[in-house]
Scaffold this motif. Structure first.
Motif, mmCIF file in Angstrom:
data_model
loop_
_atom_site.group_PDB
_atom_site.id
_atom_site.type_symbol
_atom_site.label_atom_id
_atom_site.label_comp_id
_atom_site.label_asym_id
_atom_site.label_seq_id
_atom_site.Cartn_x
_atom_site.Cartn_y
_atom_site.Cartn_z
ATOM 1 N N LEU A 130 0.771 2.288 -0.046
ATOM 2 C CA LEU A 130 0.976 2.613 -1.460
ATOM 3 C C LEU A 130 0.921 4.126 -1.639
ATOM 4 O O LEU A 130 -0.094 4.760 -1.353
ATOM 5 N N LEU A 131 2.026 4.674 -2.122
ATOM 6 C CA LEU A 131 2.166 6.113 -2.319
ATOM 7 C C LEU A 131 2.319 6.394 -3.806
ATOM 8 O O LEU A 131 3.438 6.474 -4.328
ATOM 9 N N ASN A 132 1.200 6.492 -4.502
ATOM 10 C CA ASN A 132 1.190 6.660 -5.957
ATOM 11 C C ASN A 132 1.961 5.531 -6.636
ATOM 12 O O ASN A 132 2.868 5.751 -7.443
ATOM 13 N N GLU A 133 1.578 4.313 -6.297
ATOM 14 C CA GLU A 133 2.248 3.126 -6.841
ATOM 15 C C GLU A 133 1.268 1.954 -6.836
ATOM 16 O O GLU A 133 0.100 2.107 -6.446
ATOM 17 N N HIS A 134 1.717 0.804 -7.274
ATOM 18 C CA HIS A 134 0.830 -0.351 -7.337
ATOM 19 C C HIS A 134 1.574 -1.618 -6.935
ATOM 20 O O HIS A 134 2.809 -1.660 -6.900
ATOM 21 N N ARG A 135 0.789 -2.630 -6.604
ATOM 22 C CA ARG A 135 1.310 -3.955 -6.315
ATOM 23 C C ARG A 135 0.443 -4.967 -7.073
ATOM 24 O O ARG A 135 -0.734 -4.726 -7.335
ATOM 25 N N PHE A 136 1.059 -6.109 -7.393
ATOM 26 C CA PHE A 136 0.311 -7.180 -8.036
ATOM 27 C C PHE A 136 0.006 -8.296 -7.045
ATOM 28 O O PHE A 136 0.829 -8.611 -6.184
ATOM 29 N N ILE A 137 -1.182 -8.848 -7.154
ATOM 30 C CA ILE A 137 -1.513 -10.083 -6.457
ATOM 31 C C ILE A 137 -1.621 -11.163 -7.531
ATOM 32 O O ILE A 137 -2.396 -11.025 -8.488
ATOM 33 N N GLU A 138 -0.805 -12.190 -7.424
ATOM 34 C CA GLU A 138 -0.739 -13.221 -8.456
ATOM 35 C C GLU A 138 -1.333 -14.531 -7.945
ATOM 36 O O GLU A 138 -1.188 -14.886 -6.781
ATOM 37 N N ILE A 185 -3.346 -3.906 -7.440
ATOM 38 C CA ILE A 185 -3.830 -3.019 -6.372
ATOM 39 C C ILE A 185 -3.102 -1.690 -6.551
ATOM 40 O O ILE A 185 -1.875 -1.609 -6.393
ATOM 41 N N VAL A 186 -3.844 -0.644 -6.911
ATOM 42 C CA VAL A 186 -3.265 0.676 -7.176
ATOM 43 C C VAL A 186 -3.624 1.606 -6.025
ATOM 44 O O VAL A 186 -4.791 1.668 -5.614
ATOM 45 N N GLY A 187 -2.635 2.300 -5.503
ATOM 46 C CA GLY A 187 -2.894 3.205 -4.387
ATOM 47 C C GLY A 187 -2.358 4.597 -4.658
ATOM 48 O O GLY A 187 -1.172 4.743 -5.014
ATOM 49 N N VAL A 188 -3.212 5.613 -4.521
ATOM 50 C CA VAL A 188 -2.763 6.994 -4.711
ATOM 51 C C VAL A 188 -2.825 7.744 -3.389
ATOM 52 O O VAL A 188 -3.607 7.409 -2.498
ATOM 53 N N GLU A 189 -1.993 8.751 -3.282
ATOM 54 C CA GLU A 189 -2.078 9.642 -2.128
ATOM 55 C C GLU A 189 -3.370 10.453 -2.217
ATOM 56 O O GLU A 189 -4.100 10.397 -3.216
ATOM 57 N N ASN A 190 -3.653 11.222 -1.192
ATOM 58 C CA ASN A 190 -4.936 11.922 -1.157
ATOM 59 C C ASN A 190 -5.090 12.888 -2.331
ATOM 60 O O ASN A 190 -4.183 13.658 -2.658
ATOM 61 N N ASP A 249 -4.734 -5.182 -17.539
ATOM 62 C CA ASP A 249 -4.661 -5.575 -16.132
ATOM 63 C C ASP A 249 -5.950 -5.204 -15.408
ATOM 64 O O ASP A 249 -6.477 -4.099 -15.573
ATOM 65 N N PHE A 250 -6.440 -6.118 -14.601
ATOM 66 C CA PHE A 250 -7.611 -5.838 -13.769
ATOM 67 C C PHE A 250 -7.148 -4.964 -12.597
ATOM 68 O O PHE A 250 -6.214 -5.325 -11.884
ATOM 69 N N ARG A 251 -7.835 -3.819 -12.395
ATOM 70 C CA ARG A 251 -7.330 -2.818 -11.453
ATOM 71 C C ARG A 251 -8.328 -2.523 -10.330
ATOM 72 O O ARG A 251 -9.499 -2.266 -10.574
ATOM 73 N N ILE A 252 -7.796 -2.551 -9.132
ATOM 74 C CA ILE A 252 -8.533 -2.077 -7.957
ATOM 75 C C ILE A 252 -7.782 -0.858 -7.434
ATOM 76 O O ILE A 252 -6.613 -0.955 -7.045
ATOM 77 N N LEU A 253 -8.453 0.285 -7.457
ATOM 78 C CA LEU A 253 -7.821 1.544 -7.066
ATOM 79 C C LEU A 253 -8.242 1.942 -5.659
ATOM 80 O O LEU A 253 -9.425 1.923 -5.320
ATOM 81 N N MET A 254 -7.273 2.306 -4.852
ATOM 82 C CA MET A 254 -7.523 2.843 -3.517
ATOM 83 C C MET A 254 -7.256 4.347 -3.544
ATOM 84 O O MET A 254 -6.125 4.774 -3.771
ATOM 85 N N SER A 255 -8.313 5.126 -3.326
ATOM 86 C CA SER A 255 -8.191 6.581 -3.331
ATOM 87 C C SER A 255 -9.127 7.136 -2.274
ATOM 88 O O SER A 255 -10.350 6.930 -2.344
#
Length: 413
Positions: free
Chosen positions: A269-277, A285-290, A313-319
């Motif tokens: 994930l490069l500054n983007e998100h995906r949904f788990i349904e 699932i939100v993912g940002v670059e460093n 939306d329930f959010r899990i962020l990866m940073s």
């Protein structure tokens, strides 16, 4: 260059001071020469290794000098602290003894300064043996002493379909440092044994080069999770710490790493998100670059990553870097329920008594450096790291596999 010579001068001055503890052991001129030659050899070896690319290629010889240097500094600081404590005592004892009352008491007008006591030197060496043994244990055993840490986090607004949802987080693989396939494969099996619904990797797959991951593709490709494997980039993944022959070579290196992650089944994930349904409900699932404070790369774009999300939306962020949570995420107008970070490694050195006490020098650099933290109903887990970097060991801060279970309603367990 001036700073370098000042640093060497300080090291040698400390070494001369620490030598006082060894005096009763060293016999003759050659013993003294050998003592100082060891210091010169270790420092010289460190300088040579790093001036010839040691930081880029962590060879066995480079690791040897790193370990030797850490032992040299830590153990001698313990010795110096002990000796300095005695010197303070000697100073005050001398000051009293040279006052008129003291001179009268000892019936002498001559200047008096007490000599060092042998048992204090022995005590200093005994105390220094503790970090010496700890560091050796950390190198031989600690770097692959994988621990599974389990948490249960409860949220009132977690979609019911995700009550009991399990996430495994790993971070900071640093594959360029590995030298034991059997131990790494053991950790991969340990991750799969958790049978989590999703695996989230929070950056620093390599030390510098994408090629470092090639020998480990098969191992990490075996990671399995029902809802997939997600990843983000860490500061080391960009190749910023290498003197590339061209800008194109650096870009190619990063492209190769992205391809390797795809080949292993990771959804990068490069500054983007995906949904788990699940059952008509979803979490993001939100993912940002460093994004890191204090001079680290700030490629992360949080607003871009959440474009298209609903407020509820329930959010899990990866940073990768926990300073991102401190400075941008937790006070963002949008709510991020759980952030997953790494980066600090817990400095690979510290003292932990689970549930009671946690300390590492890295706390002076990072406010959030290991484990779970909460602010305004938002949580962050800072993973202590899967691998190791520079120092080829871990002392008290063990490599971590985090398992987080999400629960709906009630208090956090």
């Amino acid at each position: 260059m001036l700073r370098f010579f000042i640093f060497i001068a300080i090291i040698l001055a400390l070494d001369i001071y620490a030598f006082q503890a060894f005096r009763f052991m060293v016999k003759g001129r050659w013993g003294t020469i050998l003592y100082f030659l060891i210091t010169v050899f270790i420092i010289g070896g460190m300088v040579y290794q790093f001036s010839t690319g040691g930081r880029r290629n962590m060879s066995v010889l480079t690791q040897f000098f790193i370990v030797s240097f850490v032992i040299l500094i830590v153990c001698k600081l313990v010795i110096i602290a002990t000796m300095f404590g005695e010197d303070i005592f000697r100073f005050f004892k001398s000051a009293f003894a040279n006052l008129p009352a003291g001179r009268q008491e000892r019936n002498s007008d001559s200047f008096y300064f007490p000599s060092r006591r042998k048992f204090v030197s022995q005590l200093a060496l005994g105390l220094a043996s503790i970090p010496f043994a700890s560091i050796l244990y950390g190198v031989i055993v600690g770097r692959y002493n994988f621990k599974v840490l389990k948490y249960t986090l409860t949220f009132d607004d977690l979609p019911e379909a995700f009550d009991g949802y399990k996430i495994t987080q790993i971070s900071d693989i640093h594959s360029g440092s590995f030298d034991n396939k059997e131990k790494v494969d053991y950790a991969i099996d340990l991750i799969n044994e958790q049978a989590s619904d999703a695996i989230l990797f929070t950056g620093d797959m390599v030390n510098n080069l994408a090629s470092e991951m090639e020998p480990w593709k098969e191992s990490f490709g075996r990671l399995k999770a029902k809802d997939g494997k997600f990843s983000v980039l860490g500061n080391h993944d960009y190749g910023d710490y290498v003197d590339w022959e061209s800008a194109e070579a650096k870009v190619e290196n990063l492209d190769n790493l992205k391809t390797i992650q795809k080949d292993m089944g990771f959804n990068l994930l490069l500054n983007e998100h995906r949904f788990i349904e699940k059952d008509g409900q979803r979490l993001a699932i939100v993912g940002v670059e460093n994004w890191g404070a204090g001079g680290f790369k700030k490629a992360g774009d949080l607003n871009k990553a959440i474009t298209g999300l609903n407020k509820d939306d329930f959010r899990i962020l990866m940073s990768h870097d926990p300073s991102h949570w401190e400075f941008e995420v937790k006070d963002h107008p949008d709510h991020f329920h759980l952030t997953l970070s790494g980066h600090t490694h817990g400095m690979q050195f510290g003292i932990e008594i689970p549930g009671w006490f946690k300390w590492s020098p890295v706390k002076w650099r990072y406010k959030y450096w290991a484990g779970i933290y909460e602010d305004s109903r938002q949580y962050i887990n800072v993973n202590r790291g899967f691998g190791y970097l520079a120092f080829p060991g871990r002392v008290g801060i063990w490599p971590e596999i985090t398992v987080i279970e999400l629960k709906k309603g009630g208090a956090t367990a």
